[in-house]
Design a protein around this motif. Structure first.
Motif, mmCIF file in Angstrom:
data_model
loop_
_atom_site.group_PDB
_atom_site.id
_atom_site.type_symbol
_atom_site.label_atom_id
_atom_site.label_comp_id
_atom_site.label_asym_id
_atom_site.label_seq_id
_atom_site.Cartn_x
_atom_site.Cartn_y
_atom_site.Cartn_z
ATOM 1 N N LEU A 196 0.904 -1.042 0.152
ATOM 2 C CA LEU A 196 -0.074 -0.003 0.047
ATOM 3 C C LEU A 196 1.018 0.957 -0.015
ATOM 4 O O LEU A 196 2.142 1.157 0.396
ATOM 5 N N PRO A 197 0.240 2.304 -0.254
ATOM 6 C CA PRO A 197 1.249 3.714 -0.432
ATOM 7 C C PRO A 197 1.760 4.099 0.704
ATOM 8 O O PRO A 197 1.266 3.759 1.810
ATOM 9 N N SER A 198 2.953 4.419 0.750
ATOM 10 C CA SER A 198 3.919 5.056 1.827
ATOM 11 C C SER A 198 4.363 6.318 1.623
ATOM 12 O O SER A 198 4.463 6.534 0.212
ATOM 13 N N ALA A 199 4.970 6.985 2.595
ATOM 14 C CA ALA A 199 5.532 8.575 2.175
ATOM 15 C C ALA A 199 6.326 8.810 3.302
ATOM 16 O O ALA A 199 6.162 8.248 4.442
ATOM 17 N N PRO A 200 7.256 9.721 3.011
ATOM 18 C CA PRO A 200 7.920 10.205 4.337
ATOM 19 C C PRO A 200 7.100 11.008 5.444
ATOM 20 O O PRO A 200 7.467 10.961 6.653
ATOM 21 N N THR A 201 5.951 11.724 5.064
ATOM 22 C CA THR A 201 5.097 12.439 6.024
ATOM 23 C C THR A 201 3.672 11.985 5.500
ATOM 24 O O THR A 201 3.429 11.872 4.390
ATOM 25 N N LEU A 202 2.725 12.472 6.509
ATOM 26 C CA LEU A 202 1.644 12.241 6.126
ATOM 27 C C LEU A 202 0.788 13.097 5.214
ATOM 28 O O LEU A 202 0.030 12.623 4.398
ATOM 29 N N ALA A 203 1.335 14.395 5.149
ATOM 30 C CA ALA A 203 1.019 15.186 4.182
ATOM 31 C C ALA A 203 1.470 14.907 2.761
ATOM 32 O O ALA A 203 0.563 15.376 1.727
ATOM 33 N N GLU A 204 2.093 13.979 2.492
ATOM 34 C CA GLU A 204 2.620 13.380 1.195
ATOM 35 C C GLU A 204 1.947 11.999 0.852
ATOM 36 O O GLU A 204 2.272 11.672 -0.352
ATOM 37 N N ASP A 210 -7.449 3.328 -6.518
ATOM 38 C CA ASP A 210 -8.930 3.002 -7.189
ATOM 39 C C ASP A 210 -9.439 1.606 -7.239
ATOM 40 O O ASP A 210 -10.601 1.046 -6.876
ATOM 41 N N ASP A 211 -8.448 0.492 -7.682
ATOM 42 C CA ASP A 211 -8.881 -0.783 -7.862
ATOM 43 C C ASP A 211 -8.583 -1.644 -6.490
ATOM 44 O O ASP A 211 -8.522 -2.720 -6.430
ATOM 45 N N PHE A 212 -8.247 -1.031 -5.347
ATOM 46 C CA PHE A 212 -7.959 -1.663 -4.077
ATOM 47 C C PHE A 212 -9.074 -2.804 -3.761
ATOM 48 O O PHE A 212 -8.657 -3.619 -3.441
ATOM 49 N N GLY A 213 -10.289 -2.237 -3.736
ATOM 50 C CA GLY A 213 -11.466 -3.047 -3.325
ATOM 51 C C GLY A 213 -11.403 -4.400 -4.177
ATOM 52 O O GLY A 213 -11.698 -5.358 -3.500
ATOM 53 N N ALA A 214 -11.547 -4.236 -5.382
ATOM 54 C CA ALA A 214 -11.510 -5.408 -6.366
ATOM 55 C C ALA A 214 -10.313 -6.438 -6.187
ATOM 56 O O ALA A 214 -10.680 -7.606 -5.988
ATOM 57 N N HIS A 215 -9.188 -5.751 -5.878
ATOM 58 C CA HIS A 215 -7.929 -6.801 -5.439
ATOM 59 C C HIS A 215 -8.265 -7.391 -4.262
ATOM 60 O O HIS A 215 -7.931 -8.612 -4.051
ATOM 61 N N LEU A 216 -8.579 -6.656 -3.221
ATOM 62 C CA LEU A 216 -8.885 -7.372 -1.884
ATOM 63 C C LEU A 216 -10.102 -8.379 -2.045
ATOM 64 O O LEU A 216 -9.917 -9.370 -1.457
ATOM 65 N N ALA A 217 -11.205 -8.178 -2.736
ATOM 66 C CA ALA A 217 -12.247 -9.134 -2.696
ATOM 67 C C ALA A 217 -11.541 -10.388 -3.411
ATOM 68 O O ALA A 217 -12.224 -11.417 -3.022
ATOM 69 N N ALA A 218 -10.885 -10.393 -4.349
ATOM 70 C CA ALA A 218 -10.183 -11.672 -4.997
ATOM 71 C C ALA A 218 -9.394 -12.419 -3.956
ATOM 72 O O ALA A 218 -9.693 -13.799 -3.731
ATOM 73 N N GLN A 219 -8.817 -11.817 -3.118
ATOM 74 C CA GLN A 219 -8.016 -12.363 -2.005
ATOM 75 C C GLN A 219 -8.868 -12.912 -1.096
ATOM 76 O O GLN A 219 -8.595 -14.267 -0.306
#
Length: 307
Positions: A196-204, A210-219
């Motif tokens: 899943l996405p990561s960043a140096p700070t919360l603001a970034e 967008d396709d995360f829900g479909a990817h999750l359902a398959a698993q």
């Protein structure tokens, strides 16, 4: 906390780990059981299928049941702790933005939207916002997006607390964890170890794809074949991690700030101990419960070794 607050917080349903015998998480669980002589039940593949048919058990899967394992109601636990703290003299400031924490010769100045607070020591435990108030940890942490999800099974009766322990499950590189149904229609089945996405700070930090829900359902249907693949609830969150998931708990060089950061998803479940360590560091200057691995110096030493 349950006794003092007069409300149910702990769900004593046991905890079930499922995976192959060589899965690192399963190996670590067995080593911990052996080291500390913990009560447990080991279930081979057929026993696992017979006793917990809710799971789609693969031929190489085995189970370890921890009868002392349990679930917690986090919102109830936090609100109960706040009420009891106030009853014992703690002064709360709700919806009060902290703008700066400034160490000085005679303690620390905390600048907030509701005025200035001065103290001998400040304990800073601001989760994903830690880098805004603790510049000394910025090179040691990153913020990562997390997701929590609930699904609806065909037969909710099989997932009630008396029949379904909290669980941790690994298939290949996919990890899920969850809890029995508390609302009578949905089951918490949430992902971990996803890219899943990561960043140096919360603001970034970017949003979930967008396709995360479909990817999750398959698993999810590979773990629980009777789950409707469309989540009934999917929520996005964030957490601050260190590179090796070892937390930062230490006094800063001025001695007037105790930093608690980068708890890497373990902050709530270990909050009583983290709180005790932070209190001892703030009041006594040291804590026998705090291993050297938690210190800023140790984190920088490990970071330098990996560079």
């Amino acid at each position: 906390l349950e006794q003092e607050a007069g409300t149910e917080i702990l769900l004593q349903v046991g905890a079930l780990s499922i995976g192959t015998e060589t899965q690192p998480e399963m190996v670590a669980t067995r080593e911990t059981i052996d080291t500390f002589g913990l009560p447990h039940r080991y279930l081979d593949t057929e026993e696992l299928r017979k006793e917990y048919p809710q799971h789609d058990v693969h031929d190489s899967d085995v189970g370890i049941l921890d009868p002392q394992g349990a679930g917690l109601r986090p919102e109830v636990a936090v609100c109960s702790a706040l009420r009891l703290a106030e009853a014992n003299g703690v002064r709360m400031r709700y919806r009060c933005a902290v703008e700066a924490v400034e160490p000085g010769d005679n303690g620390v100045t905390i600048r907030t939207a509701q005025g200035v607070v001065r103290a001998r020591t400040a304990i800073v435990t601001t989760g994903s916002w830690a880098t805004e108030l603790l510049p000394g940890v910025r090179d040691l942490v990153h913020v990562q997006r997390l997701a929590l999800s609930w699904f609806m099974p065909a037969d909710i009766g099989r997932y009630l607390p008396e029949r379904f322990p909290v669980f941790m499950r690994d298939i290949d590189d996919v990890h899920f964890f969850g809890a029995p149904s508390l609302d009578g229609y949905s089951v918490k089945v949430s992902p971990g170890h996803l890219d899943l996405p990561s960043a140096p700070t919360l603001a970034e930090l970017p949003d979930l794809p967008d396709d995360f829900g479909a990817h999750l359902a398959a698993q999810v249907t590979d773990f629980f074949p009777d789950m409707n693949p469309e989540p009934v609830r999917l929520t996005a969150h964030h957490e601050m991690f260190t590179a090796d998931r070892v937390p930062i708990v230490d006094r800063d060089p001025t001695g007037s700030i105790v930093a608690v950061a980068g708890l890497s998803g373990h902050g709530f479940k270990l909050a009583p101990t983290f709180g005790r360590i932070a209190r001892e560091l703030a009041v006594d200057g040291t804590s026998t419960l705090c291993p050297r691995e938690f210190t800023l110096a140790a984190h920088r030493q490990r970071a330098a070794a990996l560079a």
